[in-house]
Design a protein around this motif. Structure first.
Motif, PDB file in Angstrom:
ATOM      1  N   GLY A 139     -14.051 -27.083  12.885  1.00 20.83           N
ATOM      2  CA  GLY A 139     -12.857 -26.486  12.276  1.00 20.83           C
ATOM      3  C   GLY A 139     -12.927 -24.977  12.133  1.00 20.83           C
ATOM      4  O   GLY A 139     -11.955 -24.350  11.715  1.00 20.83           O
ATOM      5  N   ALA A 140     -14.067 -24.379  12.479  1.00 21.37           N
ATOM      6  CA  ALA A 140     -14.214 -22.923  12.346  1.00 21.37           C
ATOM      7  C   ALA A 140     -13.518 -22.213  13.503  1.00 21.37           C
ATOM      8  O   ALA A 140     -13.421 -22.748  14.610  1.00 21.37           O
ATOM      9  CB  ALA A 140     -15.688 -22.544  12.321  1.00 21.37           C
ATOM     10  N   VAL A 141     -13.031 -20.995  13.249  1.00 18.41           N
ATOM     11  CA  VAL A 141     -12.408 -20.185  14.290  1.00 18.41           C
ATOM     12  C   VAL A 141     -13.500 -19.357  14.952  1.00 18.41           C
ATOM     13  O   VAL A 141     -14.116 -18.501  14.320  1.00 18.41           O
ATOM     14  CB  VAL A 141     -11.306 -19.268  13.714  1.00 18.41           C
ATOM     15  N   THR A 142     -13.761 -19.623  16.216  1.00 17.21           N
ATOM     16  CA  THR A 142     -14.773 -18.897  16.970  1.00 17.21           C
ATOM     17  C   THR A 142     -14.097 -18.006  18.005  1.00 17.21           C
ATOM     18  O   THR A 142     -12.935 -18.236  18.363  1.00 17.21           O
ATOM     19  CB  THR A 142     -15.711 -19.884  17.685  1.00 17.21           C
ATOM     20  N   PRO A 143     -14.807 -16.996  18.535  1.00 15.06           N
ATOM     21  CA  PRO A 143     -14.193 -16.126  19.546  1.00 15.06           C
ATOM     22  C   PRO A 143     -13.686 -16.881  20.778  1.00 15.06           C
ATOM     23  O   PRO A 143     -12.717 -16.463  21.409  1.00 15.06           O
ATOM     24  CB  PRO A 143     -15.332 -15.165  19.911  1.00 15.06           C
ATOM     25  N   ALA A 144     -14.337 -18.004  21.116  1.00 18.19           N
ATOM     26  CA  ALA A 144     -13.929 -18.762  22.307  1.00 18.19           C
ATOM     27  C   ALA A 144     -12.786 -19.733  22.027  1.00 18.19           C
ATOM     28  O   ALA A 144     -12.188 -20.277  22.963  1.00 18.19           O
ATOM     29  CB  ALA A 144     -15.128 -19.534  22.864  1.00 18.19           C
ATOM     30  N   ALA A 145     -12.465 -19.946  20.751  1.00 17.75           N
ATOM     31  CA  ALA A 145     -11.492 -20.980  20.397  1.00 17.75           C
ATOM     32  C   ALA A 145     -10.107 -20.757  21.016  1.00 17.75           C
ATOM     33  O   ALA A 145      -9.544 -21.698  21.588  1.00 17.75           O
ATOM     34  CB  ALA A 145     -11.388 -21.112  18.878  1.00 17.75           C
ATOM     35  N   PRO A 146      -9.512 -19.549  20.921  1.00 17.05           N
ATOM     36  CA  PRO A 146      -8.153 -19.389  21.462  1.00 17.05           C
ATOM     37  C   PRO A 146      -8.049 -19.742  22.940  1.00 17.05           C
ATOM     38  O   PRO A 146      -7.146 -20.472  23.356  1.00 17.05           O
ATOM     39  CB  PRO A 146      -7.842 -17.908  21.206  1.00 17.05           C
ATOM     40  N   MET A 147      -8.974 -19.242  23.743  1.00 19.55           N
ATOM     41  CA  MET A 147      -8.938 -19.524  25.179  1.00 19.55           C
ATOM     42  C   MET A 147      -9.146 -21.007  25.437  1.00 19.55           C
ATOM     43  O   MET A 147      -8.437 -21.622  26.245  1.00 19.55           O
ATOM     44  CB  MET A 147     -10.026 -18.702  25.874  1.00 19.55           C
ATOM     45  N   GLY A 148     -10.098 -21.613  24.747  1.00 17.84           N
ATOM     46  CA  GLY A 148     -10.385 -23.024  24.946  1.00 17.84           C
ATOM     47  C   GLY A 148      -9.206 -23.909  24.618  1.00 17.84           C
ATOM     48  O   GLY A 148      -8.953 -24.909  25.302  1.00 17.84           O
ATOM     49  N   GLU A 182      -6.376 -23.460  27.355  1.00 21.79           N
ATOM     50  CA  GLU A 182      -6.736 -24.060  28.640  1.00 21.79           C
ATOM     51  C   GLU A 182      -6.375 -25.544  28.710  1.00 21.79           C
ATOM     52  O   GLU A 182      -6.195 -26.086  29.801  1.00 21.79           O
ATOM     53  CB  GLU A 182      -8.229 -23.881  28.906  1.00 21.79           C
ATOM     54  N   GLN A 183      -6.263 -26.199  27.562  1.00 22.53           N
ATOM     55  CA  GLN A 183      -5.917 -27.623  27.563  1.00 22.53           C
ATOM     56  C   GLN A 183      -4.488 -27.865  28.015  1.00 22.53           C
ATOM     57  O   GLN A 183      -4.127 -28.988  28.377  1.00 22.53           O
ATOM     58  CB  GLN A 183      -6.139 -28.228  26.168  1.00 22.53           C
ATOM     59  N   LEU A 184      -3.664 -26.813  28.013  1.00 21.09           N
ATOM     60  CA  LEU A 184      -2.244 -26.948  28.357  1.00 21.09           C
ATOM     61  C   LEU A 184      -1.941 -26.534  29.791  1.00 21.09           C
ATOM     62  O   LEU A 184      -0.776 -26.545  30.197  1.00 21.09           O
ATOM     63  CB  LEU A 184      -1.401 -26.084  27.405  1.00 21.09           C
TER      64      LEU A 184
END
Length: 199
Positions: free
Chosen positions: A81-90, A93-95
């Motif tokens: 549940g933490a916001v990491t630097p890679a989270a937005p891109m990851g 990419e699911q879409l």
């Protein structure tokens, strides 16, 4: 005694046939005839479950939405549940059509958009998908703000609309025949856009 038919199992069986046809031949090839042949059923028997290709599109998109939601849940669980630097891109990419499964999901979405005028179910499903995508994009923009990667003079709602439009365009170009952009190109454009939001 009359034979008991597990209708949900039959629908799952047909769903498998829908996606085998779509993965092999592309989503536009999905029809009552092609899915019936893939499943080893007669078109008449299949119509007890899906009367039209539109019904199959609705079912296929519902399945695709479930897949996307499961991937989001897995990503969220992996980072606790933490916001990491890679989270937005990851998340974004699911879409996008970055592999065979996500390409078919994007084709199903485009088929739904193109056929939304055919019935109330498709129109409502299109609105539901748009709301889901907008929610995901808004979440990503908020994450960028939390990470200090959204410039203070940027309007979050405007950036949400811009990013949503970019995703739609990348999805359409990614599933074109021939593709207008490769998966590597999609990632590069998306990464550059997210980087630009900090300025």
């Amino acid at each position: 005694m009359p034979k008991v038919v597990d209708h949900e199992a039959r629908r799952e069986e047909l769903a498998g046939a829908v996606w085998r046809v779509a993965l092999r031949d592309g989503f536009p090839a999905v029809s009552v005839r092609t899915v019936a042949r893939e499943a080893g059923w007669s078109p008449g028997a299949l119509r007890h479950y899906f009367a039209t290709s539109g019904d199959m599109i609705v079912f296929a998109v519902e399945w695709a939405v479930g897949q996307v939601r499961r991937r989001f849940d897995a990503l969220d669980a992996a980072r606790g549940g933490a916001v990491t630097p890679a989270a937005p891109m990851g998340i974004l990419e699911q879409l996008l059509p970055l592999d065979a499964n996500r390409r078919v999901e994007s084709e199903a979405w485009l088929a739904m958009v193109g056929n939304a005028h055919l019935g109330a179910d498709l129109r409502e499903q299109r609105r539901e998908i748009d709301r889901l995508i907008r929610h995901v994009v808004r979440t990503v923009v908020r994450q960028l703000g939390d990470l200090g990667r959204l410039a203070t003079r940027r309007d979050p709602e405007v950036e949400t609309a811009r990013l949503h439009a970019l995703l739609d365009g990348l999805a359409v170009q990614g599933i074109a025949d021939p593709p207008g952009i490769t998966p590597a190109g999609i990632r590069a454009v998306l990464r550059q856009h997210l980087d630009d939001l900090a300025h």
